[in-house]
Scaffold this active site. Structure first.
Site, short mmCIF file in Angstrom:
data_model
loop_
_atom_site.label_atom_id
_atom_site.label_comp_id
_atom_site.label_asym_id
_atom_site.label_seq_id
_atom_site.Cartn_x
_atom_site.Cartn_y
_atom_site.Cartn_z
N LYS A 67 -6.05 -2.60 3.42
CA LYS A 67 -6.42 -1.26 3.88
C LYS A 67 -7.50 -0.64 2.97
O LYS A 67 -8.48 -0.08 3.47
CB LYS A 67 -5.17 -0.36 3.96
CG LYS A 67 -4.15 -0.81 5.00
CD LYS A 67 -3.01 0.15 5.14
CE LYS A 67 -2.11 0.19 3.93
NZ LYS A 67 -1.40 -1.11 3.69
N THR A 68 -7.31 -0.73 1.67
CA THR A 68 -8.31 -0.18 0.75
C THR A 68 -9.63 -0.93 0.88
O THR A 68 -10.71 -0.31 0.87
CB THR A 68 -7.80 -0.26 -0.70
OG1 THR A 68 -6.58 0.48 -0.82
CG2 THR A 68 -8.82 0.31 -1.67
N ASP A 112 -5.37 7.28 0.34
CA ASP A 112 -4.31 6.27 0.39
C ASP A 112 -2.95 6.96 0.45
O ASP A 112 -2.77 8.07 -0.06
CB ASP A 112 -4.41 5.39 -0.85
CG ASP A 112 -3.65 4.09 -0.69
OD1 ASP A 112 -3.23 3.76 0.44
OD2 ASP A 112 -3.47 3.38 -1.70
N THR A 161 1.54 3.12 4.70
CA THR A 161 2.49 2.04 4.91
C THR A 161 3.64 2.49 5.80
O THR A 161 4.47 1.67 6.19
CB THR A 161 3.06 1.56 3.56
OG1 THR A 161 3.63 2.69 2.87
CG2 THR A 161 1.97 0.95 2.70
N ARG A 220 -2.98 -9.95 -0.99
CA ARG A 220 -2.89 -9.46 -2.36
C ARG A 220 -1.97 -10.35 -3.19
O ARG A 220 -2.27 -10.70 -4.34
CB ARG A 220 -2.37 -8.02 -2.38
CG ARG A 220 -2.24 -7.45 -3.81
CD ARG A 220 -1.59 -6.09 -3.79
NE ARG A 220 -2.41 -5.11 -3.10
CZ ARG A 220 -1.97 -3.90 -2.73
NH1 ARG A 220 -0.70 -3.56 -2.96
NH2 ARG A 220 -2.79 -3.06 -2.12
#
Length: 340
Positions: A67-68, A112, A161, A220
């Site tokens: 997402k980032t 975020d 999330t 990640r």
């Protein structure tokens, strides 16, 4: 919890720099999420042709799926500056007002964990997203006055999330909502191939497949496991063979399907201490010495996804697959697993 699977670990600057270097810089370099990539590309191309800021974007999905990175790509491909913040950092309407009023025309604002913003800030954001304006209250009580403040047009990219925690008025103001999915092993192998090349770590196909299998469908985590394998090879010599991968990940308590020490502790408590359940979340958390929120948001989703744990109105239960993975004989349970 071991930092290999924690979505918000403490990291030093060197670790952040490495992670930043591994991020793709464009949609063309971004691996996986094919549908979302196509949708974003269309949205950005349309905004560019019409010479306007792109519509507001909401990125929803589990931690670690990009997402980032996608927010950074939106700013890069729009040729706009990027401003980054987070929901927990915006606890008052004044915090948001200061942030919004400092934006330049067309700037991309990334927030975020947007579902963790203060309610007063959320309400201010409604007007800012829709009309590029905010109302600032001056004074208190009967003499309070509302002063309108025009904002430069901007694009908000929110990441969450837990999309269900966003109020409907806020969610409805996003022009596009992208739902990110877990990655397939083949996609993770492509991620690892690119990362290994950037880290200058020769990684044979078998080793890539082994790391991908233990990465819980999350890029990640795949990149973190790769860095631990790299460290093992640097210290012990040799190359990143499948044997080296096994040795490195065994050292960090990551088993053949990606479960770590805390995952197995939760399963072990559920199976051995509570005979497969059902057991309440708080009781389970106390038993393993961890916060209930960590169990619910970090450990439980993966165990449910791979079919090792079930949620019922009476509590959490272990499935026969969990017994098999732990090597424990499955006794008859009063709970029927077809009711999960």
């Amino acid at each position: 919890m071991d930092d290999l699977t924690d979505p918000t670990p403490s990291r030093d600057e060197s670790e952040l720099a490495i992670e930043g270097a591994l991020r793709p810089g464009s949609l063309a370099d971004f691996v996986g999420q094919m549908k979302v990539r196509g949708q974003l590309q269309l949205l950005l191309d349309a905004a560019r042709l019409q010479q306007r800021p792109a519509d507001h974007i909401l990125l929803a999905g589990p931690p670690g799926l990009g997402k980032t990175t996608l927010a950074m790509i939106v700013a890069h491909e729009s040729d706009r500056p990027l401003r980054m913040s987070s929901g927990p950092a915006i606890q008052h309407a004044g915090d948001l007002a200061a942030l919004l009023s400092s934006l330049t025309p067309g700037e991309v604002l990334f927030i975020d964990e947007i579902h963790r913003m203060a309610r007063s800030a959320e309400e201010m954001l409604y007007l800012a997203m829709e009309d590029f304006r905010i109302d600032i209250m001056v004074g208190k009580g009967a003499g309070a006055t509302s002063i309108p403040l025009d904002l430069a047009p901007f694009t908000l990219v929110g990441a969450t999330t837990r999309a269900g925690l966003l109020p409907n008025p806020l969610r409805d103001r996003f022009g596009f909502t992208a739902h990110l999915e877990y990655y397939e092993p083949e996609e993770l192998e492509r991620v690892l191939e690119r990362s290994a090349r950037m880290l200058e770590v020769p990684l044979p196909a078998g080793s890539r497949a082994e790391i991908a299998r233990r990465s819980r469908g999350t890029p990640r985590i795949a990149n973190r496991l790769l860095r631990r394998v790299r460290d093992y090879v640097v210290v012990h010599g040799g190359s990143a063979t499948e044997e080296s991968v096994d040795a490195a990940l065994d050292l960090y308590d990551v088993d053949v399907i990606g479960l770590d020490r805390l995952d197995r502790a939760v399963l072990d408590a559920l199976v051995r201490r509570f005979h497969g359940g059902p057991v309440g979340l708080n009781t389970l958390a106390v038993t393993v010495g961890e916060e209930a929120d960590t169990i619910e948001s970090v450990i439980e989703p993966y165990l449910v996804r791979i079919g090792f744990m079930g949620r019922t109105p009476r509590g959490r239960v272990a499935t026969p697959d969990a017994y098999a993975h732990l090597g424990v004989r499955h006794a008859d349970q009063s709970l029927r697993f077809d009711d999960l």
